[in-house]
Design an enzyme around this catalytic site. Structure first.
Site, PDB file in Angstrom:
ATOM      1  N   HIS A 275       0.843  -1.193   0.000  1.00  0.00           N
ATOM      2  CA  HIS A 275       0.000   0.000   0.000  1.00  0.00           C
ATOM      3  C   HIS A 275       0.879   1.243   0.000  1.00  0.00           C
ATOM      4  CE1 HIS A 275      -3.239   2.756   1.084  1.00  0.00           C
ATOM      5  NE2 HIS A 275      -4.050   1.792   0.687  1.00  0.00           N
ATOM      6  N   ASP A 326      -7.990  -5.344  -0.400  1.00  0.00           N
ATOM      7  CA  ASP A 326      -8.423  -6.244  -1.472  1.00  0.00           C
ATOM      8  C   ASP A 326      -8.107  -7.716  -1.202  1.00  0.00           C
ATOM      9  OD1 ASP A 326      -9.590  -4.364  -3.210  1.00  0.00           O
ATOM     10  OD2 ASP A 326      -7.619  -3.718  -3.895  1.00  0.00           O
TER      11      ASP A 326
END
Ligand SMILES: CC(=O)SCCNC(=O)CCNC(=O)[C@H](O)C(C)(C)COP(=O)(O)OP(=O)(O)OC[C@H]1O[C@@H](n2cnc3c(N)ncnc32)[C@H](O)[C@@H]1OP(=O)(O)O
Ligand SMILES: O=C([O-])CC(=O)C(=O)O
Length: 389
Positions: A275, A326
């Site tokens: 991320h 996700d």
């Protein structure tokens, strides 16, 4: 790649260029706060864990559009409006029924949302008194588009939206043709809450950039859908499921640890990990992990969860990289029977609330977004007629 295409600049020579805009603060917002070191996420004042435990998706929509929670009357009024706006204009339905059945669901969703502007009473007029109504219209219709396309491509009758029930309940009803149980509705609602808002991610940035030209909200959401579709952003949830299903093709010999190590050795990215902001476990992934574990057990998909954990532990030990939102959402959706190529559409169903909240915020304090690029091409070239090149 075309021959001669420019593939980058010497990063040592131009240290002032920020590739990827990492760390650049270009906006102020009251929509969400992320502490990437601590793994904390707040929507307009409320910790994500508090919202996950107490809120409904409809309350989160109100929060992101108004920066405060609704009272009982306001919430009822919003729910009623969302229900009233669920049905699609006939030409949009016709498009969904007649488009290529093998089209990507996110591409169909992008086109259908773009079409909605033509049938909105305001035609997407850029006027701050109309923005919340436009946000309600788009948010209410996205689930209907997704469910209608999934049924149309399977040659099933399209199910008209209900004139009651939550967004989560109605979506599962339109998708499956039968009313969902309490647990499925709760799971879907929680997923919608967890995906609603996340600061200046690529799709929200796209939405704000389009808003800043004073184009309409339908254009901004259409652009944002395009940005969310990519596998480095929202498209990663489908990619995660495809990886797990690949392992499931030969479950007796599948080895998720070796699979992960091999990909890393080949310098490939593993979907669902890493991320730009979180340097620790994404707090949404923690909540989704618990859901994934429980649902996998209940639905007999423990093996998928175990492979997920093998991947997670290998990513941690090999690269010290944690999962993002996700990663576990994939197995959660799978456990409630949703087709893997719809996962990014479900992300959209939720994130539209954040996008449209940011649209309103951008419009209220607007300036055209227009950075610069370093020109590295040639100058002063002589023109050569085409037959001489
Ligand atoms: C809703 C969302 O959008 S969440 C993100 C969804 N996307 C994914 O899951 C796709 C996989 N992840 C990624 O590609 C990245 O982590 C991103 C795009 C999310 C963030 O990217 P950036 O901040 O640009 O980080 P970047 O790609 O530069 O990676 C930094 C380092 O970590 C490594 N890395 C980051 N993510 C991963 C990954 N998923 N798998 C393997 N290595 C990774 C990179 O290879 C790089 O290593 P290096 O310094 O040795 O070259
Ligand atoms: O913030 C990001 O860059 C990506 C992300 O997790 C999201 O949009 O939910």
């Amino acid at each position: 790649m075309s021959e001669g295409i420019h593939t980058g600049f010497d990063e040592q020579q131009y240290p002032y260029i920020n590739k990827g805009l990492e760390g650049i603060v270009a906006f102020s917002t009251s929509k969400s706060f992320i502490d990437g070191q601590k793994g904390e996420l707040i929507y307009s004042g409320y910790l994500i864990d508090t919202l996950a435990e107490n809120a409904t998706f409809e309350e989160v929509c109100f929060l992101l559009w108004n920066d405060r929670l609704p009272n009982a009357e306001e919430l009822e009024s919003l729910k009623k409006l969302l229900i009233e706006h669920r049905s699609l204009p006939q030409p949009v339905l016709d498009y969904i029924k007649t488009t290529d059945k093998s089209a990507e669901p996110m591409a169909v969703l992008r086109t259908a949302v773009s079409m909605l502007a033509d049938f909105d009473d305001t035609h997407g007029k850029f006027d701050d008194t109309l923005f919340e109504g436009q946000a309600i219209d788009i948010t209410a219709k996205i689930p209907t588009i997704i469910a209608a396309f999934d049924r149309a491509r399977k040659d099933k009758d399209i199910v008209a939206p209900l004139d009651e029930g939550s967004t989560a309940f109605n979506f599962l009803y339109m998708l499956n043709g039968e009313k969902p149980g309490e647990q499925a509705e709760k799971t879907m609602d929680l997923c919608l809450i967890l995906h609603a808002e996340h600061g200046m991610n690529a799709s929200t940035f796209t939405c704000r950039t389009i808003c800043a030209t004073q184009a309409d909200m339908y254009s901004a959401v259409t652009g944002a859908i395009g940005a969310l579709k990519g596998p480095l952003h929202g498209g990663a949830n489908t990619a995660v499921m495809n990886t797990l299903l690949e392992l499931d093709k030969d479950p007796d010999t599948a080895d998720a640890v070796e699979f992960t190590k091999k990909k890393l050795a080949n310098k490939e990215k593993i979907s669902g990990f890493g991320h730009r902001v979180y340097k620790t476990f994404d707090p949404r992934a923690r909540l989704l992990q618990t859901m994934s574990k429980d649902l996998s057990e209940e639905t007999g998909h423990q093996q998928l969860y175990e492979w997920s954990m093998d991947m997670l532990n290998t990513m941690k030990s090999e690269k010290d990289i944690d999962p993002n939102v996700d990663f576990f959402s994939a197995t959660v959706y799978y456990s409630i029977g949703i087709e893997p190529d719809l996962y990014t559409c479900i992300f959209t169903m939720s994130r539209v609330s954040g996008w449209t909240g940011h649209f309103m915020e951008q419009a209220a304090n607007n300036r055209l977004i227009r950075p610069r690029a370093l020109y590295v091409g040639e100058k002063g070239l002589e023109w050569t007629p085409v037959e001489e090149r």
